[in-house]
Enzyme design. Structure first.
Site, short mmCIF file in Angstrom:
data_model
loop_
_atom_site.label_atom_id
_atom_site.label_comp_id
_atom_site.label_asym_id
_atom_site.label_seq_id
_atom_site.Cartn_x
_atom_site.Cartn_y
_atom_site.Cartn_z
N ASP A 174 -64.11 -7.20 -14.85
CA ASP A 174 -62.70 -7.58 -14.95
C ASP A 174 -62.46 -8.64 -16.01
O ASP A 174 -63.40 -9.23 -16.55
CB ASP A 174 -62.19 -8.05 -13.57
CG ASP A 174 -63.18 -8.93 -12.83
OD1 ASP A 174 -64.10 -9.47 -13.47
OD2 ASP A 174 -63.05 -9.08 -11.61
N HIS A 206 -62.42 -9.61 -1.32
CA HIS A 206 -62.15 -8.83 -2.53
C HIS A 206 -63.41 -8.61 -3.34
O HIS A 206 -64.35 -9.42 -3.30
CB HIS A 206 -61.01 -9.43 -3.37
CG HIS A 206 -61.36 -10.66 -4.15
ND1 HIS A 206 -60.60 -11.81 -4.13
CD2 HIS A 206 -62.38 -10.94 -5.01
CE1 HIS A 206 -61.12 -12.71 -4.93
NE2 HIS A 206 -62.21 -12.21 -5.47
C1 F6R Z 1 -65.86 -11.65 -10.81
C2 F6R Z 1 -65.13 -10.96 -9.78
C3 F6R Z 1 -64.74 -11.61 -8.49
C4 F6R Z 1 -65.78 -12.57 -7.93
C5 F6R Z 1 -65.31 -13.15 -6.60
C6 F6R Z 1 -66.27 -14.18 -6.07
O1 F6R Z 1 -66.05 -10.80 -11.94
O2 F6R Z 1 -64.79 -9.85 -9.98
O3 F6R Z 1 -64.47 -10.61 -7.54
O4 F6R Z 1 -66.99 -11.89 -7.77
O5 F6R Z 1 -64.05 -13.73 -6.76
O6 F6R Z 1 -66.25 -15.29 -6.92
P1 F6R Z 1 -67.26 -16.51 -6.73
O7 F6R Z 1 -68.62 -15.97 -7.05
O8 F6R Z 1 -66.79 -17.52 -7.74
O9 F6R Z 1 -67.11 -16.96 -5.32
#
Ligand code: F6R
Length: 250
Positions: free
Chosen positions: A67, A138
């Protein structure tokens, strides 16, 4: 679904990196689907270390990222392109032209998304897709309630995601409200999925994703339907799963 428990973030990063390294060693020209966020940083550090020691090469690997924020230039410090350059691509031997991140400045975002799905098909599909998981379950920017049937598409970010991401920006107002994201359909097309989860604050959502009904209210629950999913988590993230009696490997 295989679930690996690691004592802490460092051990989780090392275990996840070893699974990606195995993929690259088995198929040096593989297509890796990559993620941003705070969770994969440790595993990118570990992969960099193995590259620097000469144990691993990414010279033939192709990558596609999940993304990108809409409206951010690739040079913006909070863009996901910038994140990938800084945390991985500039530190290893992957050729620049082999790395693909959605263009947040695309004039026609819908056309950019359609072209990205075509690119993934042209590359022969994703061999291993790395995922993190948001607090609301998500994956990529597929928020609760989003349609499981979508390929890459433009998304409106959920308020909770804007809140979670504001720590990276000077103020909440600066967090982009839209993003380009691979959809659940694109993610489920990967041959293998590796999800990394860290911290007690994700334990509840992870438990719902693994043991609850498959529902778009918990986007990660769709992974129950994929034939080759590995989750690597630290003990804190897996705590609720273990309470629920789900078997995990050490
Ligand atoms: C990143 C993405 C998001 C993250 C998710 C968790 O490319 O697509 O879905 O994987 O928001 O983020 P963190 O690892 O910062 O908790």
């Amino acid at each position: 679904m295989r679930i690996y428990e690691c004592a802490d973030y460092k051990a989780m990063s090392r275990r996840a990196a070893s699974l990606i390294a195995a993929q690259v060693l088995l198929k040096p020209d593989c297509v890796l689907g990559l993620a941003t966020g705070s969770t994969p940083i440790g595993l990118y550090d570990q992969l960099t270390e193995w590259y620097q020691k000469g144990d691993l090469s990414f010279a033939k690997v192709r990558s596609v990222n999940l993304d990108e924020y809409l409206g951010l230039a690739p040079t913006h410090e909070q863009s996901y392109r910038y994140f990938m350059q800084h945390n991985l691509f500039d530190r290893i031997d992957i050729p620049a032209e082999s790395t693909h991140v959605l263009n947040g400045l695309a004039q026609d975002p819908d056309a950019e998304c359609a072209a990205y799905d075509q690119l993934i098909r042209d590359l022969g599909g994703v061999d291993m897709q790395l995922l993190g998981m948001g607090h609301n379950g998500h994956i990529a920017f597929n928020e609760p309630g989003d349609d499981f049937g979508l390929g890459t598409h433009v998304v409106e970010l959920a308020e909770r995601t804007i809140d979670a991401n504001q720590r990276f920006f000077a103020s909440r107002d600066e967090v982009p409200r839209k993003a380009l994201s691979m959809g659940i359909k694109s993610i489920m097309g990967a041959r293998r999925i590796l999800m990394v989860v860290s911290g007690a604050d994700k334990a509840e959502s992870l438990c719902k994703a693994v043991t609850g009904p498959v529902t778009n209210e918990v986007p990660a629950s769709v992974l129950q339907l994929h034939p080759d999913v590995t989750i690597v988590g630290d003990t804190a993230a897996l705590s609720k799963l273990k309470e629920a009696g789900v078997p995990v490997c050490g």
